[in-house]
Design a protein around this motif. Structure first.
Motif, PDB file in Angstrom:
ATOM      1  N   MET A 140       4.335  -6.463   0.632  1.00 35.15           N
ATOM      2  CA  MET A 140       3.136  -5.624   0.545  1.00 35.15           C
ATOM      3  C   MET A 140       2.288  -5.826   1.788  1.00 35.15           C
ATOM      4  O   MET A 140       2.533  -6.738   2.596  1.00 35.15           O
ATOM      5  CB  MET A 140       2.341  -5.979  -0.721  1.00 35.15           C
ATOM      6  N   PRO A 176       2.970  -2.062  -2.325  1.00 30.72           N
ATOM      7  CA  PRO A 176       4.020  -3.029  -2.667  1.00 30.72           C
ATOM      8  C   PRO A 176       5.373  -2.351  -2.814  1.00 30.72           C
ATOM      9  O   PRO A 176       5.467  -1.212  -3.259  1.00 30.72           O
ATOM     10  CB  PRO A 176       3.533  -3.604  -4.005  1.00 30.72           C
ATOM     11  N   ALA A 232      -1.133  -2.835  -7.772  1.00 34.23           N
ATOM     12  CA  ALA A 232      -1.997  -3.402  -6.740  1.00 34.23           C
ATOM     13  C   ALA A 232      -3.394  -2.819  -6.900  1.00 34.23           C
ATOM     14  O   ALA A 232      -3.588  -1.605  -6.787  1.00 34.23           O
ATOM     15  CB  ALA A 232      -1.436  -3.094  -5.353  1.00 34.23           C
ATOM     16  N   CYS A 233      -4.367  -3.678  -7.182  1.00 30.25           N
ATOM     17  CA  CYS A 233      -5.750  -3.260  -7.410  1.00 30.25           C
ATOM     18  C   CYS A 233      -6.680  -4.018  -6.461  1.00 30.25           C
ATOM     19  O   CYS A 233      -6.253  -4.915  -5.727  1.00 30.25           O
ATOM     20  CB  CYS A 233      -6.167  -3.516  -8.858  1.00 30.25           C
ATOM     21  N   GLU A 269      -1.496  -6.432   3.590  1.00 27.11           N
ATOM     22  CA  GLU A 269      -2.864  -6.918   3.449  1.00 27.11           C
ATOM     23  C   GLU A 269      -3.498  -6.922   4.835  1.00 27.11           C
ATOM     24  O   GLU A 269      -3.048  -7.656   5.718  1.00 27.11           O
ATOM     25  CB  GLU A 269      -2.931  -8.320   2.855  1.00 27.11           C
ATOM     26  N   SER A 312      -6.638   1.289  -7.184  1.00 25.59           N
ATOM     27  CA  SER A 312      -5.220   0.965  -7.156  1.00 25.59           C
ATOM     28  C   SER A 312      -4.573   1.540  -5.907  1.00 25.59           C
ATOM     29  O   SER A 312      -4.964   2.597  -5.412  1.00 25.59           O
ATOM     30  CB  SER A 312      -4.521   1.513  -8.405  1.00 25.59           C
ATOM     31  N   LEU A 334      -3.089  -8.337  -7.908  1.00 23.39           N
ATOM     32  CA  LEU A 334      -1.944  -7.714  -8.564  1.00 23.39           C
ATOM     33  C   LEU A 334      -2.071  -7.921 -10.063  1.00 23.39           C
ATOM     34  O   LEU A 334      -2.201  -9.050 -10.536  1.00 23.39           O
ATOM     35  CB  LEU A 334      -0.638  -8.332  -8.062  1.00 23.39           C
ATOM     36  N   GLN A 352      -7.599  -5.806   0.456  1.00 16.89           N
ATOM     37  CA  GLN A 352      -6.873  -5.301  -0.706  1.00 16.89           C
ATOM     38  C   GLN A 352      -5.375  -5.309  -0.444  1.00 16.89           C
ATOM     39  O   GLN A 352      -4.909  -4.924   0.634  1.00 16.89           O
ATOM     40  CB  GLN A 352      -7.318  -3.891  -1.061  1.00 16.89           C
ATOM     41  N   LEU A 353      -4.613  -5.746  -1.432  1.00 14.49           N
ATOM     42  CA  LEU A 353      -3.161  -5.681  -1.359  1.00 14.49           C
ATOM     43  C   LEU A 353      -2.724  -4.237  -1.607  1.00 14.49           C
ATOM     44  O   LEU A 353      -3.245  -3.574  -2.500  1.00 14.49           O
ATOM     45  CB  LEU A 353      -2.542  -6.608  -2.400  1.00 14.49           C
ATOM     46  N   ALA A 354      -1.769  -3.751  -0.806  1.00 19.34           N
ATOM     47  CA  ALA A 354      -1.443  -2.324  -0.869  1.00 19.34           C
ATOM     48  C   ALA A 354       0.035  -2.098  -0.570  1.00 19.34           C
ATOM     49  O   ALA A 354       0.701  -2.908   0.066  1.00 19.34           O
ATOM     50  CB  ALA A 354      -2.306  -1.543   0.115  1.00 19.34           C
TER      51      ALA A 354
END
Length: 483
Positions: free
Chosen positions: A100, A89, A37-38, A102, A13, A42, A85-87
């Motif tokens: 967020m 947010p 966010a994982c 990416e 996360s 999401l 990875q989305l990070a």
């Protein structure tokens, strides 16, 4: 006392954010959804408004911005699969969207789960200011929003924060327009640049610019809407709080030429010492970029004041907790769906659904536990139906929307059926529309409105459907020539 409980894999996360979703139908209140966010995208965090514990839901189905594909019809949507990875947010009330990181880009998540790259490029790194996708970042992190039209972001290994002026002519862009108008008489070059920047923002692109650098690389960032410079001085522009490895600084935003002011700690002087200002010491924080707590007046004004102690008791939360702890000896009906057994309360089901009222009739007096079977129903859909019956709400993932709509119609719950159909409509793509047409046609009169809207969508996006779903179109002609 009950405590929230939830296991979130911390290595997977990279941030949690709450967003406000618009009401599905007129007259309904907006909903608040928490997202984690994982690694796999999401994932919604359910249960924060009740007493039954927290739970991570399945990843959201994200969709690509149609504008990203040349020649794509405006209504067609393709699934969006993150490459990185989305990070970090963050919710921005100015644009009612989540932003967020990416890779090397900044993304916007709209309320319909459409993802748009608003600045930078996911794969290509750099350090260039400019409009939207022409800008480049090394590795953006620690996004924060001022709630008034601007975002701020730190970057790994970089000393200066970057500002993202959002579209819509926020306060800074409006000021730039006025400055450009005044400077046009004198022919000033800076005024021309300001006018260009304002035009970019007005036309819908984010404008990226660099702020004053700090004494060392930034590892933490936050916006403060309160005091912006020295003691007793304040500004509506607020200020940025940022941290280096061993110190914390304030950067006032009202004056572009202002230098950062040390708040606590000292550069390259590590330790763990409490104290005032420069007398305090911090150990270096090298594991990851972190977010400082902030005093955000714009965001705080959106939140209700919550007194200390457990959350207030409400009927929906109490009934949700009752459903969550089944079987507890109070249930008097079991519903068999596949290999799963659901325990529920006949009185409540009869009050909420004419189907159950008819099914159970007047058999309440015998006091026995009844068992019914729904062998061709989807267990996950029934779980959503029961939650709606007990609480009046249901968080319906897009992958379950069709099953929930069909089961809700069968169990005579028209409100839930319409909620599920709204979720289904929001996920239409050129590849899925044919299957939905055939499905809606087979469901009967209750789905006639959806069928009509699907037909209109198909006609409006015919070229995209023919290009991406030719096999499905042939199936449509074979299975339902009239349709």
């Amino acid at each position: 006392m009950q405590f929230f409980r939830c296991t979130v894999p911390t290595r997977d996360s990279s941030g949690v954010v709450s967003r406000i979703l618009p009401a599905i139908r007129p007259g309904e209140p907006a909903a608040v959804q928490a997202l984690v966010a994982c690694n796999d995208g999401l994932r919604p965090l359910a249960g924060a408004d009740g007493l039954s514990g927290l739970e991570l839901g399945p990843p959201l189905q994200l969709y690509a911005d149609p504008a990203a594909y040349e020649g794509e019809p405006a209504a067609a949507r393709r699934p969006y699969t993150p490459k990185r990875q989305l990070a970090y947010p963050v919710w921005d009330p100015f644009s009612s969207a989540v932003y967020m990181c990416e890779g090397h880009a900044i993304l916007r998540l709209a309320s319909d789960n459409t993802v748009t790259v608003v600045a930078g490029d996911v794969e290509e790194r750099g350090g260039t200011d400019g409009p939207g996708r022409a800008a480049r970042f090394t590795r953006p992190a620690c996004l924060t929003a001022d709630g008034a039209g601007s975002l701020y972001v730190a970057e790994w290994g970089v000393r200066h924060p970057r500002k993202l002026l959002l579209p819509g002519l926020g306060p800074d862009a409006s000021a730039a327009v006025m400055a450009a108008a005044d400077g046009a008489v004198g022919g000033g070059g800076q005024a021309t640049a300001a006018a260009a920047a304002a035009a970019v923002t007005a036309e819908g692109e984010v404008l990226v610019s660099s702020l004053q650098p700090g004494p060392d690389v930034i590892v933490g960032l936050a916006f403060d809407g309160g005091i912006s410079s020295g003691a007793g001085s304040s500004s509506s522009s607020g200020s940025l709080l940022f941290a280096t490895q061993t110190a914390v600084y304030r950067l006032p935003l009202g004056d572009p030429s202002a230098d950062p002011t040390l708040l606590a700690g000292a550069e390259r002087a590590a330790g763990a010492v409490d104290g005032r200002g420069g007398d305090a010491r911090f150990f270096p924080h090298t594991a990851s970029c972190w977010t400082l707590p902030c005093s955000h007046a714009a965001a705080a004004s959106l939140l209700p004041t919550v007194p200390p102690g457990p959350p207030p008791r409400t009927l929906p939360t109490d009934l949700a907790a009752l459903l969550a702890r089944q079987p507890d000896g109070t249930a008097d009906v079991t519903i068999m769906v596949g290999d799963r057994t659901f325990h529920a309360h006949r009185g409540l089901l009869c009050a909420r659904s004419d189907y159950f009222q008819q099914r159970f009739g007047t058999d309440f007096a015998d006091g026995s536990t009844h068992q019914i079977s729904l062998p061709d129903a989807d267990p996950d859909a029934l779980e959503a139906v029961l939650r709606f019956a007990y609480t009046g709400t249901a968080d319906i993932p897009a992958v379950q929307a069709a099953g929930v709509a069909e089961l809700a119609d069968r169990l005579l719950l028209p409100e839930l059926r319409e909620q599920a159909l709204a979720v289904l409509e929001a996920s239409i793509t050129a590849v899925t529309v044919v299957g939905l047409l055939l499905w809606a046609e087979a469901r009967g009169p209750a789905f006639a409105g959806l069928l009509s809207r699907l037909k209109a969508w198909y006609v409006g996006n015919h070229e995209a459907v023919m290009r991406e779903a030719a096999e499905e179109v042939r199936m449509l002609a074979a299975r339902s020539l009239d349709l």
